[in-house]
Every structure is written in structure tokens, then in C-alpha cells.
Design a protein around this motif. Structure first.
Motif, PDB file in Angstrom:
ATOM      1  N   PHE A  21       0.819  -1.208   0.000  1.00 35.17           N
ATOM      2  CA  PHE A  21       0.000   0.000   0.000  1.00 35.17           C
ATOM      3  C   PHE A  21       0.855   1.262   0.000  1.00 35.17           C
ATOM      4  CE2 PHE A  21      -2.722  -3.244   2.159  1.00 35.17           C
ATOM      5  CZ  PHE A  21      -3.480  -3.513   1.032  1.00 35.17           C
ATOM      6  N   HIS A  22       2.051   1.148   0.555  1.00 35.13           N
ATOM      7  CA  HIS A  22       2.969   2.297   0.503  1.00 35.13           C
ATOM      8  C   HIS A  22       3.385   2.568  -0.936  1.00 35.13           C
ATOM      9  CE1 HIS A  22       6.094   5.110   1.543  1.00 35.13           C
ATOM     10  NE2 HIS A  22       7.015   4.348   0.982  1.00 35.13           N
ATOM     11  N   LEU A  23       3.728   1.510  -1.677  1.00 39.81           N
ATOM     12  CA  LEU A  23       4.099   1.691  -3.086  1.00 39.81           C
ATOM     13  C   LEU A  23       2.928   2.233  -3.890  1.00 39.81           C
ATOM     14  CD1 LEU A  23       6.240  -1.476  -3.954  1.00 39.81           C
ATOM     15  CD2 LEU A  23       7.012   0.750  -3.177  1.00 39.81           C
ATOM     16  N   ASN A  24       1.738   1.726  -3.610  1.00 39.15           N
ATOM     17  CA  ASN A  24       0.554   2.214  -4.308  1.00 39.15           C
ATOM     18  C   ASN A  24       0.313   3.686  -4.017  1.00 39.15           C
ATOM     19  OD1 ASN A  24      -1.991   1.750  -5.862  1.00 39.15           O
ATOM     20  ND2 ASN A  24      -2.931   2.214  -3.898  1.00 39.15           N
ATOM     21  N   ASP A  25       0.485   4.090  -2.770  1.00 38.40           N
ATOM     22  CA  ASP A  25       0.314   5.500  -2.409  1.00 38.40           C
ATOM     23  C   ASP A  25       1.337   6.381  -3.119  1.00 38.40           C
ATOM     24  OD1 ASP A  25      -1.818   4.948  -0.781  1.00 38.40           O
ATOM     25  OD2 ASP A  25      -0.655   4.908   1.073  1.00 38.40           O
ATOM     26  N   ILE A  26       2.563   5.870  -3.265  1.00 41.52           N
ATOM     27  CA  ILE A  26       3.592   6.622  -3.989  1.00 41.52           C
ATOM     28  C   ILE A  26       3.170   6.826  -5.437  1.00 41.52           C
ATOM     29  CG2 ILE A  26       5.935   6.498  -4.914  1.00 41.52           C
ATOM     30  CD1 ILE A  26       6.785   5.159  -2.321  1.00 41.52           C
ATOM     31  N   CYS A  27       2.647   5.766  -6.064  1.00 41.42           N
ATOM     32  CA  CYS A  27       2.197   5.882  -7.452  1.00 41.42           C
ATOM     33  C   CYS A  27       1.056   6.887  -7.573  1.00 41.42           C
ATOM     34  CB  CYS A  27       1.766   4.515  -7.985  1.00 41.42           C
ATOM     35  SG  CYS A  27       3.122   3.324  -8.146  1.00 41.42           S
ATOM     36  N   LYS A  28       0.172   6.907  -6.586  1.00 41.70           N
ATOM     37  CA  LYS A  28      -0.919   7.883  -6.595  1.00 41.70           C
ATOM     38  C   LYS A  28      -0.374   9.299  -6.453  1.00 41.70           C
ATOM     39  CE  LYS A  28      -4.699   5.013  -4.822  1.00 41.70           C
ATOM     40  NZ  LYS A  28      -5.644   4.785  -3.707  1.00 41.70           N
ATOM     41  N   LYS A  29       0.630   9.452  -5.605  1.00 38.68           N
ATOM     42  CA  LYS A  29       1.220  10.767  -5.378  1.00 38.68           C
ATOM     43  C   LYS A  29       1.777  11.358  -6.667  1.00 38.68           C
ATOM     44  CE  LYS A  29       5.160  12.936  -3.086  1.00 38.68           C
ATOM     45  NZ  LYS A  29       6.309  12.746  -2.193  1.00 38.68           N
ATOM     46  N   PHE A  30       2.401  10.500  -7.492  1.00 31.48           N
ATOM     47  CA  PHE A  30       2.988  10.971  -8.742  1.00 31.48           C
ATOM     48  C   PHE A  30       2.025  10.832  -9.923  1.00 31.48           C
ATOM     49  CE2 PHE A  30       6.903   9.912  -6.295  1.00 31.48           C
ATOM     50  CZ  PHE A  30       7.514  11.150  -6.370  1.00 31.48           C
ATOM     51  N   SER A  31       0.761  10.499  -9.634  1.00 31.50           N
ATOM     52  CA  SER A  31      -0.242  10.272 -10.693  1.00 31.50           C
ATOM     53  C   SER A  31       0.298   9.262 -11.705  1.00 31.50           C
ATOM     54  CB  SER A  31      -0.607  11.587 -11.396  1.00 31.50           C
ATOM     55  OG  SER A  31      -1.160  12.507 -10.485  1.00 31.50           O
ATOM     56  N   GLY A  32       0.880   8.197 -11.177  1.00 29.10           N
ATOM     57  CA  GLY A  32       1.505   7.179 -12.010  1.00 29.10           C
ATOM     58  C   GLY A  32       0.692   5.905 -12.104  1.00 29.10           C
ATOM     59  N   ASP A  33       1.361   4.827 -12.504  1.00 26.30           N
ATOM     60  CA  ASP A  33       0.722   3.529 -12.681  1.00 26.30           C
ATOM     61  C   ASP A  33       1.203   2.563 -11.600  1.00 26.30           C
ATOM     62  OD1 ASP A  33      -0.289   4.604 -15.046  1.00 26.30           O
ATOM     63  OD2 ASP A  33       1.364   3.798 -16.250  1.00 26.30           O
ATOM     64  N   PHE A  34       0.252   1.915 -10.949  1.00 26.04           N
ATOM     65  CA  PHE A  34       0.600   0.846 -10.016  1.00 26.04           C
ATOM     66  C   PHE A  34       0.338  -0.474 -10.732  1.00 26.04           C
ATOM     67  CE2 PHE A  34      -0.412  -2.040  -6.379  1.00 26.04           C
ATOM     68  CZ  PHE A  34       0.859  -2.044  -5.824  1.00 26.04           C
ATOM     69  N   THR A  35       1.398  -1.199 -11.039  1.00 23.88           N
ATOM     70  CA  THR A  35       1.296  -2.419 -11.840  1.00 23.88           C
ATOM     71  C   THR A  35       1.354  -3.627 -10.926  1.00 23.88           C
ATOM     72  OG1 THR A  35       2.469  -1.263 -13.600  1.00 23.88           O
ATOM     73  CG2 THR A  35       2.232  -3.622 -13.838  1.00 23.88           C
ATOM     74  N   LEU A  36       0.271  -4.373 -10.883  1.00 20.75           N
ATOM     75  CA  LEU A  36       0.124  -5.500  -9.961  1.00 20.75           C
ATOM     76  C   LEU A  36      -0.115  -6.783 -10.749  1.00 20.75           C
ATOM     77  CD1 LEU A  36      -0.298  -6.571  -7.020  1.00 20.75           C
ATOM     78  CD2 LEU A  36      -2.725  -5.990  -7.306  1.00 20.75           C
ATOM     79  N   LEU A  37       0.671  -7.806 -10.448  1.00 18.25           N
ATOM     80  CA  LEU A  37       0.519  -9.123 -11.069  1.00 18.25           C
ATOM     81  C   LEU A  37      -0.058 -10.096 -10.043  1.00 18.25           C
ATOM     82  CD1 LEU A  37       1.007 -11.612 -12.881  1.00 18.25           C
ATOM     83  CD2 LEU A  37       3.437 -11.485 -12.255  1.00 18.25           C
ATOM     84  N   TRP A  38      -1.182 -10.732 -10.407  1.00 16.79           N
ATOM     85  CA  TRP A  38      -1.776 -11.754  -9.548  1.00 16.79           C
ATOM     86  C   TRP A  38      -2.199 -12.925 -10.443  1.00 16.79           C
ATOM     87  CZ3 TRP A  38      -1.725  -9.637  -4.576  1.00 16.79           C
ATOM     88  CH2 TRP A  38      -2.033 -10.524  -3.549  1.00 16.79           C
ATOM     89  N   HIS A  39      -1.533 -14.066 -10.282  1.00 16.33           N
ATOM     90  CA  HIS A  39      -1.797 -15.229 -11.130  1.00 16.33           C
ATOM     91  C   HIS A  39      -3.206 -15.792 -10.895  1.00 16.33           C
ATOM     92  CE1 HIS A  39       2.594 -15.033 -11.128  1.00 16.33           C
ATOM     93  NE2 HIS A  39       2.593 -15.781 -12.220  1.00 16.33           N
TER      94      HIS A  39
END
Length: 468
Positions: free
Chosen positions: A429-447
């Protein structure tokens, strides 16, 4: 406003690429390049009355040192407190690792003053363009020879890991420093607007858990559920599916569950399929023309989600195999009704070689890659949470292929029984919040196979709900 970027004459292809990515792609600014014999980078207006001077280090090295150990950043890196420039709101933390820079001249020399007396010139001692080029092109991965058992570049050899900023999008931080400098000189400058995106992808390593599988594999699967995962419900489900030979009841039939959750949250899922049986123990055993595989493709297309590419274990160095496997996937998907404007995916086992694999994907006709993440860590391998066009370091040219860096993979953060530690949960969630802060992309892989049990589904539901 059109700005003038005056640069040295060395490394024209490399400079043109990184300037276009940062100024045009990321910030949305129009500019004109001028090449002179100057020793740094100067961004100015047409009248040359306002100037932002930026250190130039990586591209100042000789051609003989290019792509050698002598061109790598000197460690330990210097750390700069960006508040010295008055950029209090640029980043969430004051210390900034300097991959390349000229801090000595800034602190000890005539450039110590932040502005000239008339206030029209500003000096940044960080080689922003060189550092971003280093990270986005994965420069060090072509220079260093370190490899793991799967011939992958190991995280422990990465500068970001060694210097402790692997969980920081350092490229985005440099961009904010650059933007703060530009705004200091041109307060009315306007940048490109961006929006946060959750990019959900699901590598389909296998379409079925037990149905149609050899007896030995079925026994191993059920034994794992019983002994390792201690999940009696999964034991019964696998036994029932195997006995009936019913794909609909197979625990790996999770496609509708995944799509239901994505649709509930207003996002699309991309399912990355294999097309070949492969030739190693690391490859899974299904064919894209298997009736159940075709059923899954058709169902995904009908529900408006996307099909992606997941080539076999040994394909990452084989241009012919990459192209043939992709064309086979594309044909199968289109036969099931897929009409996609872009095609991309991820290498199996995250096997990737710089820049060979990128070049093979380009030649195969793919639009984007999402391989550049970690098999045993989470974080920013490219230092960036924006999608960007890639660069072939050997042929020294920009490619049409784009990179969507992978930040988090399920297998990295979950145990075999589908649990996750509080520390890793917080990091996601910290990484996701960082991506939100920079208006970026949070790329998540779930098989698809990682949401087979009730425990796994509960974890996935909680993860997606908490992220969004």
C-alpha cells in the motif's frame, strides 16, 4: 511556451531519447534542441534571458568508457538535501540519492549561489537526464555480469538495492526536482496532466489445476493441499474436479471471479496466456488451442477484458520463438473475437536480457512489455511509475515498444497458504500510495492460480479493495 535545450554534441541519440521522454512524454513540454560545445545542459527561453543549468556527467564520459564499469555511478552515492534549493514540496522526504551529479562545484565553486544577481538563472547540480537514462534503459544490467540461476540480473547487484532506494521511484523524484527548477525560472509554465492507474495483469501459467493432468501431478497437487497448505476444502475440490474431469469445477477456473472483482472496481484485467507447451521443467503444460483455453479466451473477450502474451521460459533470447508464439496467441484471440488496439505482456519467470528481449518484442509487433519487476522483491526496478518508450543500448536507438514496469507480484508477497505478513502488506500500500502521489501507474501481477482457495480469494479481495 517553447523552450530551448542547449546540449553538448556527444551521444546525440541517447540525449535525444531521454530529453524527449522527460520533457515531452512525462511533462508534455515543447522544446527545440541546440547542440554546442558547452559542458552542461541549459534550458532557456528564446531570448536566453531565463536559464536553468543542469549538470552533465554520464554523457560527458568518453566513448571508450561507454557501457563499461568506469561509466557506472561512483559508490557510495552522494545524498543531497533538496530543501537547499527551496523545493520543500517537491518530494515527501528531503534526502535525494544523486546517481550522477556535480555537487562539488555547486557547494564549493562559483555556482554555490542558487541564482544569479538578476534572478534569471538557476543551477541544478544533479545530472537529471543522465541519471534517468541510466535507470530507464537499465544501463547497469548491460554492464554488470551478475546473474542468478535463471540467468536474470539479481536485485542485490542493482544500484537501487545497494543504495537503499529500490522502493522509491527515483526517476519520478528527479522529474519533480527538474519541474521545480523549471517553475522557479518560468512560474507560468504548465505541465501535462496525468491520472493514477491500477494496471492489473494475471499471468496464466496454467489454465487447470488437475483436470486433464497426469496422475503424478494430480497426486502432488492434492498432497500439497493436504500437507503444505492444510486446506481440506481444496483437497476435496481437486479430487472432485479430477474425478469428474470437469474443467468448470477445477480450482484454477478463477477467471470469472477475477473479472467480477475488476468490473466491480471499474478496472480492466489483462490475462497473459502462453501458447506453447515449452521444453523445460519451468514451463507449464497447456496449449492455446486446448478447448478450455479457447473457452477462457472467449469469455475474457466477451466480458471486455484483455488478452496478453506470456512466452515460454526459453523464449527471451529467441526472436523467432517470441514472434511465432505471439502470432499464435494473437490469431487464437482474434478467432475468439478479440479486437485489441495494443498487445503486450510479460516474460515467464521474468527472464529478460538487456536489450535483446525488448528488441525481440519490438520485432514481433508487440506494443508494450511489463517484465521489469522483481521475482523476490517489490519496488521500482526502472525507478519509474510511468509507462515509457524503451531504448536499445546496443543499437543506440529508441524503440516503439513501451515499458510498464512491474511493482508487485503475488508470489513475492504471499506464502504458499495464501497469507501475507503485515510488513509486506504495508509495503504494497505504501508503493501504491507513492504511485498515486505521482499520478503514475501501479502495476500489480496476480496469477489466476493464486486465487484458487478461499484464503487466497479473501486476500486478493482485501488487496484490491484496499488499493482502490
Amino acid at each position: 511556451m517553447e523552450i530551448i535545450v542547449t546540449i553538448p554534441q556527444s551521444y546525440p541519440a541517447e540525449r535525444d531519447y531521454i530529453i524527449s521522454v522527460i520533457l515531452k512524454e512525462f511533462l508534455g513540454l515543447d522544446y527545440v534542441i541546440q547542440r554546442t560545445g558547452r559542458a552542461n545542459v541549459c534550458i532557456s527561453d528564446k531570448d536566453n534571458r531565463r536559464r536553468l543549468i543542469i549538470a552533465d556527467c554520464l554523457f560527458a564520459i568518453s566513448e571508450e568508457q561507454w557501457l563499461t564499469n568506469k561509466s557506472l555511478p561512483k559508490q557510495p552515492l552522494n545524498v543531497l538535501d533538496h530543501r537547499l534549493f527551496g523545493f520543500d514540496n517537491a518530494l515527501g522526504f528531503p534526502s535525494l540519492p544523486v546517481i550522477y551529479g556535480d555537487l562539488k562545484s555547486h557547494l564549493d565553486g562559483p555556482n554555490h549561489a542558487q541564482n544569479t544577481p538578476n534572478g534569471q538563472e538557476f543551477w541544478l547540480p544533479i545530472d537529471i537526464f543522465g541519471a534517468c537514462f541510466f535507470m530507464l534503459t537499465r544501463y547497469e544490467e548491460l554492464v554488470k555480469t551478475d546473474r542468478d540461476e535463471h540467468n536474470r540480473f539479481p536485485p542485490k547487484a542493482m544500484l537501487a538495492h545497494q543504495e537503499g532506494f529500490i522502493e522509491r521511484p527515483i526517476v519520478n523524484e528527479y522529474i519533480e526536482i527538474l519541474w521545480s527548477g523549471l517553475k522557479r525560472v518560468w512560474p507560468s509554465l504548465i505541465r501535462k496532466k496525468r491520472e493514477y492507474r491500477l494496471l492489473l495483469s494475471h499471468d496464466v501459467d496454467d489454465i487447470l489445476s488437475v483436470v486433464g493432468k497426469p496422475l503424478k501431478q494430480v497426486i502432488r497437487r492434492i498432497g500439497g493441499d493436504l500437507i503444505v497448505r492444510r486446506d481440506l476444502i481444496m483437497v476435496l475440490r481437486n479430487m472432485q474436479a479430477a474425478w469428474l474431469g470437469c474443467a468448470e469445477k477445477d480450482p484454477f477456473n478463477t477467471f470469472d471471479f477475477i473479472m467480477d472483482l475488476s468490473e466491480k472496481n471499474g478496472v480492466s484485467s489483462t490475462f497473459n496466456f502462453m501458447t506453447d507447451l515449452g521444453h523445460t521443467k519451468y514451463d507449464q503444460r497447456y496449449n492455446i488451442d486446448h478447448p478450455w483455453a479457447r473457452h477462457c479466451l472467449r469469455r475474457i473477450v466477451q466480458r471486455g477484458h484483455l488478452i496478453g502474451f506470456h512466452p515460454t521460459y526459453g523464449s527471451y533470447l529467441n526472436a523467432e520463438r517470441t514472434k511465432s508464439e505471439f502470432l499464435r496467441l494473437k490469431m487464437a484471440a482474434e478467432e475468439e473475437g478479440a479486437e485489441q488496439n495494443e498487445w503486450g505482456g510479460r516474460q515467464h519467470y521474468l527472464r529478460w536480457q538487456n536489450p535483446t528481449t525488448w528488441q525481440h518484442w519490438e520485432e514481433a509487433g508487440l506494443n508494450y512489455d511489463s517484465t521489469l519487476g522483481f521475482a523476490d522483491l517489490i519496488g521500482f526496478r526502472t525507478g519509474c511509475c510511468y509507462e515509457y518508450p524503451v531504448f536499445n543500448l546496443q543499437e543506440r536507438k529508441k524503440l516503439n515498444l513501451r515499458e510498464r514496469s512491474l511493482m508487485v507480484m503475488d508470489g513475492t508477497v504471499t506464502d504458499r497458504d495464501g497469507t501475507i505478513t503485515n510488513i509486506l502488506w504495508g509495503k504494497i500500500f505504501h508503493l501504491n500510495d507513492i504511485c498515486k502521489k505521482f499520478s503514475g501507474d501501479f502495476t500489480l501481477l496476480w496469477h489466476n492460480g493464486k486465487v484458487a482457495s478461499r484464503r487466497q480469494r479473501k486476500l486478493y479481495l482485501s488487496t484490491i479493495d484496499s488499493i482502490l
